[in-house]
Design a protein around this motif. Structure first.
Motif, PDB file in Angstrom:
ATOM      1  N   ILE A 158       4.848  -6.615  -8.141  1.00 16.17           N
ATOM      2  CA  ILE A 158       3.558  -7.186  -8.540  1.00 16.17           C
ATOM      3  C   ILE A 158       3.319  -6.861 -10.016  1.00 16.17           C
ATOM      4  N   ALA A 202       2.764   3.885  -4.903  1.00 17.59           N
ATOM      5  CA  ALA A 202       3.641   4.268  -6.018  1.00 17.59           C
ATOM      6  C   ALA A 202       2.939   4.019  -7.348  1.00 17.59           C
ATOM      7  N   CYS A 244       6.133  -0.570  -8.909  1.00 16.13           N
ATOM      8  CA  CYS A 244       5.829  -1.367  -7.715  1.00 16.13           C
ATOM      9  C   CYS A 244       7.100  -1.913  -7.060  1.00 16.13           C
ATOM     10  N   PRO A 245       7.345  -1.563  -5.791  1.00 15.55           N
ATOM     11  CA  PRO A 245       8.592  -1.971  -5.148  1.00 15.55           C
ATOM     12  C   PRO A 245       8.636  -3.457  -4.801  1.00 15.55           C
ATOM     13  N   ARG A 266       0.819  -1.223   0.000  1.00 17.21           N
ATOM     14  CA  ARG A 266       0.000   0.000   0.000  1.00 17.21           C
ATOM     15  C   ARG A 266       0.853   1.273   0.000  1.00 17.21           C
TER      16      ARG A 266
HETATM   17  S1  SF4 Z   1       3.035  -0.006  -6.076  1.00 16.69           S
HETATM   18 FE1  SF4 Z   1       2.809  -2.170  -5.553  1.00 16.69          FE
HETATM   19  S2  SF4 Z   1       3.028  -2.204  -3.330  1.00 16.69           S
HETATM   20 FE2  SF4 Z   1       2.668  -0.068  -3.868  1.00 16.69          FE
HETATM   21  S3  SF4 Z   1       0.428   0.165  -3.689  1.00 16.69           S
HETATM   22 FE3  SF4 Z   1       0.821  -0.343  -5.824  1.00 16.69          FE
HETATM   23  S4  SF4 Z   1       0.648  -2.576  -5.885  1.00 16.69           S
HETATM   24 FE4  SF4 Z   1       0.835  -2.018  -3.757  1.00 16.69          FE
END
Ligand code: SF4
Lengths: 184, 472, 198
Positions: free
Chosen positions: B376, B316, B372-373, B313
């Motif tokens: 995903i 990014a 996404c760090p 959450r």
């Molecule tokens: S970038 Fe990845 S970890 Fe961050 S909110 Fe989006 S899906 Fe979730």
């Protein structure tokens, strides 16, 4: 597709998006699919236009002259999926007289997105309008790109909004530089 | 969870037409992503941090049932009471009965997405409990009776004048629209609430299985107040929040703030292990953790989508999403906006048919996946969701059109395309054509049609191929 | 270089890195070399902020500061011999809270505190000014190392990592400090001169 392209050594596509799709075939079919091996073979010999010139032909110096201010639209699928980032810029900056100006927020999607552009026309147009504003801010006389979909969309938007830079595919630009004949 | 009213497309259309909202969202996402990029660009270890975070989350999700069990046992040792809730109703019910048991009527809350997902505030208020959101942005949203538009900065669409009016209405005093003054006012007002509160409710950014701890990352300090002053602390967590140990937590601390706001660490990062200890002068006497499933187990069992549970959450993906930048958070209808919402909402709420539409609302530009760090593959998941939706509810007209297009492309008459384009851009036929083909109509409202080529590439090909042969 | 000298060089590096990181997020750092300097620094900070009441962690966590020396000018309230209610009232009223940090984190400029009977949470939270004493020898490289300082099987009820003052950007991105926690964070960083100065 697999059948049509079977006899050729290399397949060149004018859009990074298409290259990415073909490179993706195997996952679409699934690795266990009977056509998986063929799909892999096609993926290996399919190249985006500029990547083909630079990485396969080993050519980085383009002939001719193009004495104009050019900005580059880095299409999402070409850069993020097909991993073609530097090749077109390398070719452009090798052309005599060509002034390459960076496009602000170059990494932002232009809003084309295939069916997206007609399913969500308002969002698509709003995204495109931002991209066009960035293009105008560069005061370039030519917007070049390597994705037919994006260019179609941006050309349509720019044309509607009044005087605008010309929109050219990289291939058209290279041709114009080499032959001196305007494409459109 | 409030169910979205109407369709994404309609809400989005309204949002796009709202120039103020769009400017506010644009300013926010640009700012946050620039902050993140600057931090990442100056940190040569960032790729390593991300890789480690991805591995940590991959492992956490893979070992989820085991880690939850371990967490529960560790909590038992340190005096934290753990509850498991299968769905929203059960989660709210547990909280209500805990508050009743502890005779708590006044609750202060720090920001928590999962409590929004389960509609906790509404449930508590129905029971006559006073709930105050204490994150400044969340409080503003609560006073306005709205929903957050961004995960990290929920009130970005409110101007300082909006905030001034809301605060004046709440307090019955006259205020200046100066940000510092408004914040000072909020500090005083909310401090009273903190000092009076019987219970504090928080989320949990992470839970640590080996130690039975929960970790909270905040900048304002309200997360600390919520877990320091009231005599009862209830923490809600989505069941996927757990990581194995303190080292894994440290790895999360290395990427969450960096990815969210470009900070190396938030102003406060608290690791809470059990209630107030013997002899301590502050901290809650009772600590409860409510682990919320609410559709997550089903996602976990689904190999195509399990990876989405890695999400930390950080937002990014929102901040780079070109669609989100145009339509803002409200359009998504669920608790989670942007790319993560487009993937998560239909998975958590499969019965909500309108949520499946979110997967369509993407150009698949993959900026989210790149940002996404924890790695995903968000844009791939959107494709998978589309495919699944097609399999479950085939879109007849779309299929038919595709088939017609395929025929057309294959037939020798493909040369008819330029003719069609010409027809579509001029005269009476154009109007008829556009009415027949809505897509064409949608295209041309803002975009010119391309000039028709004199000859198609296909028609030119034999000649080109011949020329090429001759040159050799 | 002797072992002593290289240890000092390392701790100087750590102290500098801590200082830079904390300054970057709006914290204040005073580098001092002796107990007397630390004492004077504390006095000056409190005077300058017109602090009349100071809440503090137990004296044994604050060595080598001499709190009793402050007693003439200020009301001092520590955690000993006081009930939860009175402690809360004092913290809510006090102009400043004084804590002794268990550790500092070089990479992020973070103070590491832990809740205990002698070190309550509110001291670093309720007053508008938080003053912390940190020994340079206690600076660790990163948060992983900081968490390792605690025995995993018996963690304190709260480990509190503080990186700069309380802040918010919730209204029009206008960065404002002190919305809930302290608006100012002042760290007195004690970096003793080594006996065998190179
Ligand atoms: S970038 Fe990845 S970890 Fe961050 S909110 Fe989006 S899906 Fe979730």
């Amino acid at each position: 597709m697999l059948r049509v392209f079977e006899p050729y050594d290399a397949v060149v596509t004018p859009s990074g998006s298409c290259a990415a799709m073909v490179q993706h075939y195997e996952t679409v079919f699934g690795t266990a699919h009977s056509l998986a091996a063929q799909a892999r073979a096609l993926a290996a010999k399919t190249h985006e236009f500029s990547a083909f010139i630079v990485n396969q032909l080993g050519v980085t110096k383009m002939p001719g002259r193009f004495p104009q201010r050019v900005t580059w639209h880095a299409a999402c699928h070409g850069t993020r999926l097909a991993q073609v980032r530097n090749e077109p810029l390398q070719l452009l900056s090798s052309i005599e007289g060509l002034e390459l100006v960076p496009l602000p927020r170059v990494e932002d999607c232009c809003g084309f997105g295939g069916a997206f552009c007609v399913k969500f026309p308002e969002i698509s147009s709003a995204m495109g309008a931002e991209k066009c504003a960035h293009v105008h801010s560069t005061r370039a006389t030519v917007l070049a790109g390597n994705d037919a979909g994006c260019l179609l969309h941006l050309q349509g938007l720019l044309a509607r909004a009044g005087p605008a830079p010309r929109v050219l595919h990289l291939a058209e630009l290279l041709d114009e530089a080499a032959t001196g004949r305007p494409t459109c | 969870m409030l169910s979205p009213q109407g369709h994404f497309a309609e809400r989005a259309k309204e949002a796009v037409a709202d120039a103020h909202l769009r400017a506010a969202v644009r300013r926010t996402v640009d700012r946050l992503r620039d902050l993140r990029r600057t931090t990442e660009a100056n940190d040569s270890a960032m790729p390593l941090r991300r890789e480690k975070a991805r591995l940590v989350r991959e492992h956490s999700v893979a070992a989820l049932p085991h880690l939850l069990e371990q967490f529960t046992q560790a909590c038992r040792r340190n005096g934290t009471v753990v509850h498991r809730a299968a769905d929203a109703a059960e989660a709210c019910g547990i909280a209500l009965s805990l508050l009743r048991t502890h005779a708590a009527r006044r609750v202060v809350k720090s920001k928590s997405m999962v409590t929004e997902e389960i509609g906790l505030n509404e449930a508590l208020e129905r029971d006559g409990i006073e709930v105050t959101e204490t994150d400044l942005g969340e409080w503003i949203i609560q006073l306005a009776g709205e929903r957050p538009s961004h995960i990290i900065l929920p009130a970005i669409h409110k101007t300082r004048h909006d905030v001034q009016r809301l605060f004046e209405r709440e307090s019955g005093t006259t205020l200046s629209p100066d940000t510092a003054r408004l914040c000072a006012h909020a500090r005083i007002r909310l401090r009273e609430k903190f000092l009076q509160a019987d219970a504090g409710i928080s989320g949990a950014n992470f839970a640590v299985a080996s130690t039975g701890s929960i970790a909270l990352f905040t900048n304002e300090g309200n997360g600390r107040l919520v877990t320091t002053l009231p005599r009862v602390h209830i923490a809600f967590m989505g069941m996927e929040r757990v990581v194995a140990d303190l080292d894994a937590l440290a790895s999360m601390a290395e990427v969450l703030p960096r990815s969210a706001t470009g900070q190396k660490l938030t102003s406060y990062c608290t690791v809470i292990t059990g209630p107030r200890g013997p002899g301590e002068l502050d901290g809650p006497e009772h600590l409860h953790v409510i682990i919320v499933d609410n559709g997550r187990s089903a996602v976990w069992r689904d190999p195509e989508f399990r990876d989405v549970l890695r999400c930390i959450r950080c937002a990014a993906c929102l901040n780079v999403c070109p669609v989100y930048a145009q339509v803002g958070g409200h359009s998504y209808g669920g608790t989670y906006p942007g790319p993560i919402g487009a993937v998560l909402t239909p998975l958590l709420r499969p019965e909500q048919r309108s949520a499946t539409e979110l997967a369509e609302a993407s150009t698949l530009c993959a900026a989210c996946t790149e940002a996404c760090p924890v790695g995903i593959p968000l844009h791939d998941m959107l494709v998978r969701l589309r495919r699944r939706e097609q399999a479950l509810h085939p879109h007849r007209v779309q299929r038919l059109m595709l088939r017609v297009a395929m025929r057309f492309a294959r037939s020798a008459k493909a040369g008819a395309l330029p003719a069609l384009l010409r027809a579509a851009s001029h005269g009476g036929t154009a109007i008829v054509l556009r009415k027949l083909v809505p897509a064409l109509d949608h295209w041309q409202r803002t975009r010119a049609l391309p000039p028709a080529p004199a000859q198609t590439f296909r028609a030119l090909w034999p000649q080109l191929a011949q020329e090429a042969m001759n040159e050799h | 270089m002797s072992t002593n000298a290289s240890a000092r060089a390392a701790s100087t590096l750590a102290a500098n890195s801590f200082r830079e990181a904390l300054l970057a997020v709006g914290g204040e750092v005073h580098l001092v070399h002796t107990a007397a300097e630390a004492q004077a620094c504390l006095q000056a900070v409190l005077e300058e902020a017109h602090v009349r009441e100071l809440v503090h962690h137990a004296a044994e966590t604050l060595a080598p500061l001499q709190l009793s020396a402050l007693a003439q000018q200020l009301q001092l309230t520590g955690p000993h011999g006081i009930g939860p209610q009175a402690h809360r009232e004092h913290c809510a009223r006090a102009g400043a809270g004084l804590t002794g940090a268990i550790a500092g984190i070089a990479a992020t400029g973070t103070l590491v505190l832990a809740a205990a009977a002698t070190t309550p949470r509110s001291t670093s939270l309720l007053p508008p000014l938080h003053v912390a004493l940190l020994h340079s020898a206690r600076i660790v490289p990163d948060i992983a190392a900081a968490l390792l300082l605690f025995p995993a099987q018996a963690l304190p009820s709260q480990i509190i990592n503080i990186t700069g003052p309380s802040r918010t950007g919730d209204i029009e991105h206008d960065l404002t400090t002190g919305v809930h926690g302290p608006a100012r964070l002042v760290v007195i960083l004690l970096h003793p001169e080594s006996e065998h100065h190179p």
